[in-house]
Design a protein around this motif. Structure first.
Motif, PDB file in Angstrom:
ATOM      1  N   SER A 232      10.707  -1.815  -9.913  1.00 34.28           N
ATOM      2  CA  SER A 232       9.205  -1.518 -10.439  1.00 34.28           C
ATOM      3  C   SER A 232       8.311  -2.127  -9.869  1.00 34.28           C
ATOM      4  CB  SER A 232       9.318  -2.007 -12.079  1.00 34.28           C
ATOM      5  OG  SER A 232      10.320  -1.136 -12.784  1.00 34.28           O
ATOM      6  N   VAL A 233       8.515  -3.497  -9.524  1.00 32.10           N
ATOM      7  CA  VAL A 233       7.476  -4.510  -8.739  1.00 32.10           C
ATOM      8  C   VAL A 233       7.376  -4.048  -7.180  1.00 32.10           C
ATOM      9  CG1 VAL A 233       7.004  -6.840  -8.006  1.00 32.10           C
ATOM     10  CG2 VAL A 233       8.087  -6.330 -10.078  1.00 32.10           C
ATOM     11  N   VAL A 234       8.500  -3.707  -6.806  1.00 35.34           N
ATOM     12  CA  VAL A 234       8.133  -3.054  -5.397  1.00 35.34           C
ATOM     13  C   VAL A 234       7.244  -1.864  -5.270  1.00 35.34           C
ATOM     14  CG1 VAL A 234       9.417  -1.949  -3.490  1.00 35.34           C
ATOM     15  CG2 VAL A 234      10.345  -4.106  -4.464  1.00 35.34           C
ATOM     16  N   LEU A 235       7.493  -0.918  -6.262  1.00 37.88           N
ATOM     17  CA  LEU A 235       6.756   0.008  -6.342  1.00 37.88           C
ATOM     18  C   LEU A 235       5.189  -0.017  -6.700  1.00 37.88           C
ATOM     19  CD1 LEU A 235       9.341   2.937  -8.165  1.00 37.88           C
ATOM     20  CD2 LEU A 235       8.504   2.977  -5.811  1.00 37.88           C
ATOM     21  N   ALA A 236       5.261  -0.961  -7.742  1.00 39.98           N
ATOM     22  CA  ALA A 236       3.983  -1.359  -7.910  1.00 39.98           C
ATOM     23  C   ALA A 236       3.021  -1.923  -6.813  1.00 39.98           C
ATOM     24  CB  ALA A 236       4.040  -2.353  -9.196  1.00 39.98           C
ATOM     25  N   TYR A 237       3.792  -2.633  -6.133  1.00 38.13           N
ATOM     26  CA  TYR A 237       2.855  -3.244  -5.005  1.00 38.13           C
ATOM     27  C   TYR A 237       2.623  -2.025  -3.913  1.00 38.13           C
ATOM     28  CZ  TYR A 237       2.163  -5.820  -0.661  1.00 38.13           C
ATOM     29  OH  TYR A 237       1.581  -6.356   0.602  1.00 38.13           O
ATOM     30  N   ILE A 238       3.415  -1.093  -3.639  1.00 40.83           N
ATOM     31  CA  ILE A 238       3.042  -0.171  -2.810  1.00 40.83           C
ATOM     32  C   ILE A 238       1.775   0.724  -3.225  1.00 40.83           C
ATOM     33  CG2 ILE A 238       4.001   2.107  -1.921  1.00 40.83           C
ATOM     34  CD1 ILE A 238       6.743   0.713  -1.637  1.00 40.83           C
ATOM     35  N   ILE A 239       2.268   1.054  -4.572  1.00 40.98           N
ATOM     36  CA  ILE A 239       0.856   1.833  -5.216  1.00 40.98           C
ATOM     37  C   ILE A 239      -0.281   1.128  -5.374  1.00 40.98           C
ATOM     38  CG2 ILE A 239       0.422   3.238  -7.209  1.00 40.98           C
ATOM     39  CD1 ILE A 239       3.415   3.914  -7.563  1.00 40.98           C
ATOM     40  N   GLY A 240       0.045  -0.021  -5.877  1.00 39.18           N
ATOM     41  CA  GLY A 240      -1.375  -0.806  -6.277  1.00 39.18           C
ATOM     42  C   GLY A 240      -1.908  -1.320  -5.084  1.00 39.18           C
ATOM     43  N   SER A 241      -1.296  -1.510  -3.903  1.00 42.53           N
ATOM     44  CA  SER A 241      -2.259  -2.019  -2.722  1.00 42.53           C
ATOM     45  C   SER A 241      -3.094  -0.913  -2.357  1.00 42.53           C
ATOM     46  CB  SER A 241      -1.127  -2.713  -1.763  1.00 42.53           C
ATOM     47  OG  SER A 241      -0.165  -1.751  -1.315  1.00 42.53           O
ATOM     48  N   GLN A 242      -2.355   0.228  -2.406  1.00 42.05           N
ATOM     49  CA  GLN A 242      -3.387   1.304  -1.747  1.00 42.05           C
ATOM     50  C   GLN A 242      -4.466   1.908  -2.850  1.00 42.05           C
ATOM     51  OE1 GLN A 242      -2.892   2.874   1.018  1.00 42.05           O
ATOM     52  NE2 GLN A 242      -1.192   1.301   1.497  1.00 42.05           N
ATOM     53  N   ILE A 243      -4.154   1.578  -4.103  1.00 39.22           N
ATOM     54  CA  ILE A 243      -5.413   1.689  -4.931  1.00 39.22           C
ATOM     55  C   ILE A 243      -6.210   0.993  -4.922  1.00 39.22           C
ATOM     56  CG2 ILE A 243      -6.029   1.832  -7.598  1.00 39.22           C
ATOM     57  CD1 ILE A 243      -3.079   3.095  -8.019  1.00 39.22           C
ATOM     58  N   ARG A 244      -5.876  -0.519  -4.765  1.00 38.11           N
ATOM     59  CA  ARG A 244      -6.922  -1.595  -4.490  1.00 38.11           C
ATOM     60  C   ARG A 244      -7.736  -1.322  -3.124  1.00 38.11           C
ATOM     61  NH1 ARG A 244      -8.307  -6.551  -5.900  1.00 38.11           N
ATOM     62  NH2 ARG A 244      -8.957  -7.995  -4.376  1.00 38.11           N
ATOM     63  N   LYS A 245      -7.215  -1.039  -2.277  1.00 41.80           N
ATOM     64  CA  LYS A 245      -7.831  -0.601  -1.097  1.00 41.80           C
ATOM     65  C   LYS A 245      -9.091   0.312  -1.146  1.00 41.80           C
ATOM     66  CE  LYS A 245      -4.573  -1.941   2.319  1.00 41.80           C
ATOM     67  NZ  LYS A 245      -3.415  -1.204   3.399  1.00 41.80           N
ATOM     68  N   ARG A 246      -8.611   1.279  -2.000  1.00 41.25           N
ATOM     69  CA  ARG A 246      -9.639   2.528  -2.020  1.00 41.25           C
ATOM     70  C   ARG A 246     -10.775   1.952  -3.216  1.00 41.25           C
ATOM     71  NH1 ARG A 246      -5.111   4.950  -0.675  1.00 41.25           N
ATOM     72  NH2 ARG A 246      -5.152   6.939   0.128  1.00 41.25           N
ATOM     73  N   LEU A 247     -10.408   1.232  -4.226  1.00 47.08           N
ATOM     74  CA  LEU A 247     -11.443   0.724  -5.066  1.00 47.08           C
ATOM     75  C   LEU A 247     -12.456  -0.215  -4.418  1.00 47.08           C
ATOM     76  CD1 LEU A 247      -9.295   0.225  -8.100  1.00 47.08           C
ATOM     77  CD2 LEU A 247     -10.829   1.837  -7.935  1.00 47.08           C
ATOM     78  N   LEU A 248     -11.767  -1.308  -3.430  1.00 45.17           N
ATOM     79  CA  LEU A 248     -12.537  -2.096  -2.739  1.00 45.17           C
ATOM     80  C   LEU A 248     -13.561  -1.416  -1.616  1.00 45.17           C
ATOM     81  CD1 LEU A 248     -10.052  -4.714  -1.746  1.00 45.17           C
ATOM     82  CD2 LEU A 248     -12.037  -5.167  -3.262  1.00 45.17           C
ATOM     83  N   LYS A 249     -13.149  -0.115  -1.084  1.00 48.15           N
ATOM     84  CA  LYS A 249     -13.885   0.633  -0.270  1.00 48.15           C
ATOM     85  C   LYS A 249     -15.163   1.361  -0.904  1.00 48.15           C
ATOM     86  CE  LYS A 249     -13.555   3.843   3.396  1.00 48.15           C
ATOM     87  NZ  LYS A 249     -12.514   4.665   4.301  1.00 48.15           N
ATOM     88  N   ALA A 250     -14.737   1.752  -2.143  1.00 46.34           N
ATOM     89  CA  ALA A 250     -15.661   2.192  -3.026  1.00 46.34           C
ATOM     90  C   ALA A 250     -16.398   1.242  -3.762  1.00 46.34           C
ATOM     91  CB  ALA A 250     -14.893   3.130  -4.127  1.00 46.34           C
ATOM     92  N   GLY A 251     -16.484  -0.020  -3.630  1.00 52.27           N
ATOM     93  CA  GLY A 251     -17.262  -1.115  -4.226  1.00 52.27           C
ATOM     94  C   GLY A 251     -16.997  -1.095  -5.784  1.00 52.27           C
ATOM     95  N   LEU A 252     -15.670  -0.639  -6.316  1.00 48.47           N
ATOM     96  CA  LEU A 252     -15.661  -0.687  -7.760  1.00 48.47           C
ATOM     97  C   LEU A 252     -14.863  -2.018  -8.054  1.00 48.47           C
ATOM     98  CD1 LEU A 252     -14.493   3.035  -8.151  1.00 48.47           C
ATOM     99  CD2 LEU A 252     -16.622   1.946  -8.766  1.00 48.47           C
ATOM    100  N   LEU A 253     -14.569  -2.822  -7.085  1.00 50.24           N
ATOM    101  CA  LEU A 253     -13.859  -4.271  -7.484  1.00 50.24           C
ATOM    102  C   LEU A 253     -14.586  -5.331  -6.514  1.00 50.24           C
ATOM    103  CD1 LEU A 253      -9.929  -3.720  -7.106  1.00 50.24           C
ATOM    104  CD2 LEU A 253     -11.395  -4.108  -9.277  1.00 50.24           C
TER     105      LEU A 253
END
Length: 197
Positions: free
Chosen positions: A176-197
């Protein structure tokens, strides 16, 4: 004299208002939204004979940490816990109330706070080994909290509590943690790029 007192009160209000204004709206929205995500994923559970159900909570907590980093992640998780503590049915099985936090599974919920903080710190690391170490340490602390509270509430020994409350879930939680890291890091990149984080 009255004018001086009024000026002091006015300046105090202005200072307080500025402090409140420092919290960006997007941060408030993100913490609330991910508290809701944790509440929703907490309802996906499969009961097993040990009494501690298999849930998606570990995945959700790690995901929140990896996306929001440690400060917002901790805030989001604490909001979830506080909502549950006051009776909102956000805990597994649509349960709510402070009694859930002190029963035999409550230790895992307390452990979520440490886990989300360590996963949140991990997401800021460029060294993947250190990131993995921090994430697994967060999972280990969460399980330790869960085992200790299970042991105290159920009046069992530490090893027996570990075998009942932790061991059956370790492999699932690591995945679960490994999957969360793979999915979460990609979502974080997109949110940072969009200025939402």
């Amino acid at each position: 004299m009255n004018n001086i007192s009024q000026n002091i009160r006015h300046e105090g209000r202005t200072h307080d208002e500025k402090n409140v204004a420092k919290i960006p709206t997007k941060d408030i929205v993100c913490t609330g939204m991910f508290a809701a995500v944790l509440a929703i994923l907490s309802q996906i559970s499969v009961p097993i004979p040990t009494g501690v159900p298999v849930t998606m909570q570990t995945f959700a907590v790690a995901l929140i940490g990896f996306i929001l980093a440690w400060k917002l992640g901790a805030a989001s998780t604490l909001i979830y816990i506080l909502l549950g503590a006051v009776g909102v049915p956000v805990f597994t099985g649509f349960k709510g109330g402070a009694q859930v936090l002190v029963n035999y599974t409550g230790g895992f919920i307390w452990g979520f706070v440490i886990m989300v903080i360590l996963c949140g710190i991990a997401t800021t690391q460029t060294n993947k080994f250190i990131a993995a170490l921090l994430s697994m340490a967060g999972l280990a602390v969460c399980h330790l909290f869960g085992v200790i509270q299970f042991m105290l509430v159920m009046n069992r020994g530490f090893m027996e509590s570990f075998l009942l409350a932790s061991a059956p879930y370790i492999i699932k939680d690591i995945i679960s943690v490994v999957l969360a890291y793979i999915i979460g890091s990609q979502i974080r990149k997109r949110l940072l790029k969009a200025g939402l984080l």
